[in-house]
Design an enzyme around this catalytic site. Structure first.
Site, PDB file in Angstrom:
ATOM      1  N   GLY A  36       0.840  -1.199   0.000  1.00 48.86           N
ATOM      2  CA  GLY A  36       0.000   0.000   0.000  1.00 48.86           C
ATOM      3  C   GLY A  36       0.869   1.241   0.000  1.00 48.86           C
ATOM      4  O   GLY A  36       2.077   1.180   0.275  1.00 48.86           O
ATOM      5  N   SER A  38       2.529   4.894   0.936  1.00 46.96           N
ATOM      6  CA  SER A  38       3.083   5.449   2.171  1.00 46.96           C
ATOM      7  C   SER A  38       1.941   6.086   2.960  1.00 46.96           C
ATOM      8  O   SER A  38       1.075   6.750   2.380  1.00 46.96           O
ATOM      9  CB  SER A  38       4.136   6.512   1.810  1.00 46.96           C
ATOM     10  OG  SER A  38       4.704   7.039   2.978  1.00 46.96           O
ATOM     11  N   LYS A  42       0.416   0.660   6.897  1.00 47.83           N
ATOM     12  CA  LYS A  42       1.119  -0.632   6.964  1.00 47.83           C
ATOM     13  C   LYS A  42       1.819  -0.818   8.315  1.00 47.83           C
ATOM     14  O   LYS A  42       1.647  -1.840   8.973  1.00 47.83           O
ATOM     15  CB  LYS A  42       2.148  -0.746   5.822  1.00 47.83           C
ATOM     16  CG  LYS A  42       1.527  -0.701   4.432  1.00 47.83           C
ATOM     17  CD  LYS A  42       2.572  -0.798   3.334  1.00 47.83           C
ATOM     18  CE  LYS A  42       3.584   0.328   3.329  1.00 47.83           C
ATOM     19  NZ  LYS A  42       3.023   1.677   3.107  1.00 47.83           N
ATOM     20  N   SER A  43       2.626   0.161   8.725  1.00 41.04           N
ATOM     21  CA  SER A  43       3.375   0.015   9.982  1.00 41.04           C
ATOM     22  C   SER A  43       2.439  -0.007  11.179  1.00 41.04           C
ATOM     23  O   SER A  43       2.633  -0.796  12.113  1.00 41.04           O
ATOM     24  CB  SER A  43       4.369   1.168  10.149  1.00 41.04           C
ATOM     25  OG  SER A  43       5.214   1.246   9.040  1.00 41.04           O
ATOM     26  N   SER A 110       6.007  -1.995  -1.607  1.00 34.08           N
ATOM     27  CA  SER A 110       6.054  -3.008  -2.683  1.00 34.08           C
ATOM     28  C   SER A 110       5.098  -2.655  -3.821  1.00 34.08           C
ATOM     29  O   SER A 110       4.113  -3.354  -4.052  1.00 34.08           O
ATOM     30  CB  SER A 110       5.798  -4.416  -2.136  1.00 34.08           C
ATOM     31  OG  SER A 110       4.761  -4.492  -1.193  1.00 34.08           O
TER      32      SER A 110
HETATM   33  P1  ADP Z   1       2.773   3.284   6.309  1.00 29.43           P
HETATM   34  O1  ADP Z   1       3.530   2.300   7.149  1.00 29.43           O
HETATM   35  O2  ADP Z   1       1.835   2.622   5.328  1.00 29.43           O
HETATM   36  O3  ADP Z   1       3.632   4.319   5.667  1.00 29.43           O
HETATM   37  P2  ADP Z   1       1.936   4.418   8.831  1.00 29.43           P
HETATM   38  O4  ADP Z   1       1.335   3.298   9.619  1.00 29.43           O
HETATM   39  O5  ADP Z   1       3.350   4.827   9.125  1.00 29.43           O
HETATM   40  O6  ADP Z   1       1.768   4.072   7.270  1.00 29.43           O
HETATM   41  O7  ADP Z   1       1.045   5.727   8.941  1.00 29.43           O
HETATM   42  C1  ADP Z   1      -0.361   5.689   8.939  1.00 29.43           C
HETATM   43  C2  ADP Z   1      -0.896   6.891   9.706  1.00 29.43           C
HETATM   44  O8  ADP Z   1      -2.312   6.878   9.635  1.00 29.43           O
HETATM   45  C3  ADP Z   1      -0.513   6.830  11.173  1.00 29.43           C
HETATM   46  O9  ADP Z   1      -0.233   8.137  11.607  1.00 29.43           O
HETATM   47  C4  ADP Z   1      -1.801   6.287  11.826  1.00 29.43           C
HETATM   48  O10 ADP Z   1      -1.927   6.724  13.168  1.00 29.43           O
HETATM   49  C5  ADP Z   1      -2.874   6.900  10.940  1.00 29.43           C
HETATM   50  N1  ADP Z   1      -4.150   6.164  10.920  1.00 29.43           N
HETATM   51  C6  ADP Z   1      -5.367   6.689  11.135  1.00 29.43           C
HETATM   52  N2  ADP Z   1      -6.342   5.774  11.046  1.00 29.43           N
HETATM   53  C7  ADP Z   1      -5.730   4.608  10.773  1.00 29.43           C
HETATM   54  C8  ADP Z   1      -6.213   3.267  10.573  1.00 29.43           C
HETATM   55  N3  ADP Z   1      -7.521   2.961  10.623  1.00 29.43           N
HETATM   56  N4  ADP Z   1      -5.314   2.296  10.284  1.00 29.43           N
HETATM   57  C9  ADP Z   1      -3.990   2.621  10.197  1.00 29.43           C
HETATM   58  N5  ADP Z   1      -3.477   3.851  10.382  1.00 29.43           N
HETATM   59  C10 ADP Z   1      -4.331   4.845  10.668  1.00 29.43           C
END
Ligand code: ADP
Length: 203
Positions: A36, A38, A42-43, A110
């Site tokens: 997915g 950025s 994911k994290s 990815s």
């Molecule tokens: P990625 O790893 O895909 O780059 P992150 O997890 O680092 O994404 O960032 C996602 C952001 O979105 C975080 O700040 C998280 O707190 C916020 N967020 C809000 N709602 C959700 C949700 N339902 N699921 C995941 N993240 C969420």
């Protein structure tokens, strides 16, 4: 796919069967592969899922950019070639962890569907569960927890997925989670159901 440069390899098969490891650990070694944009979550979801699985008594390891790009893939950048090699090595690592019986959560943008298909081939069709963290670009960009979209729009970060580099969405993922509408808990529950239905949480 890369071929081994080493000739004359002699394999030494482990005397421990995968069934024995599964019995010992009470689980099957499979990989949940998150893909997915950025900031799609994911994290966040990987961390919550890892915690939940660990608290439920499972052996699980979360692979992501921080623990892979600082070590195993420290020599790689973000060109198309390096992104492909990044995913190839991650898949190889996930496969070893799965062979050892561990559950793996691989959380990487990815963006290339070919790279993900190759990862599936390395890990094995029966072990690879593709999960699409499907939040709209506008939502991801509004979240921008690390300020990366802002830098990408300013041209400070080149080849940024979704802005100046392509993202190829999965056509038939095992699970699609829209984190703009689903809470973190709902996503984790859906993932636990996926793993349970796949028979991964029992030997
Ligand atoms: P990625 O790893 O895909 O780059 P992150 O997890 O680092 O994404 O960032 C996602 C952001 O979105 C975080 O700040 C998280 O707190 C916020 N967020 C809000 N709602 C959700 C949700 N339902 N699921 C995941 N993240 C969420």
């Amino acid at each position: 796919m890369r071929m081994s440069k080493t000739q004359n390899l002699t394999g030494h098969a482990s005397k421990i069967q995968i069934r024995e490891r599964e019995q010992r650990l009470g689980q099957r070694g499979v990989t949940v592969w998150f893909t997915g944009l950025s900031a799609s979550g994911k994290s966040t979801i990987a961390g919550a899922l890892e915690r939940r699985l660990f608290d439920d008594g499972h052996l699980v390891y979360w692979l992501d950019g921080d623990n892979v790009r600082t070590g195993l893939n420290a020599d790689l950048g973000f060109s198309a070639e390096d992104r492909t090699e990044n995913i190839r090595r991650i898949a190889a690592a996930a496969r070893l962890f799965n062979d050892a019986g561990l559950l793996v959560i691989a959380a990487f943008i990815s963006p290339s569907s070919v790279d993900r298909v190759n990862a599936c081939k390395v890990i094995g069709d029966d072990r690879f569960h593709e999960v699409y963290l499907d939040a709209p670009l506008e939502v991801c960009e509004a979240r921008d927890p690390k300020g990366l979209y802002r830098k990408a729009r300013q041209g400070i970060i080149p080849e940024f997925t979704g802005v100046s580099a392509p993202y190829e969405a999965p056509v038939a993922p095992a699970l699609r989670l829209n984190t703009a509408t689903k809470s973190i808990n709902e996503c984790v529950e859906a993932l636990i159901s996926l793993l349970t239905d796949a028979g991964a949480l029992a030997p």
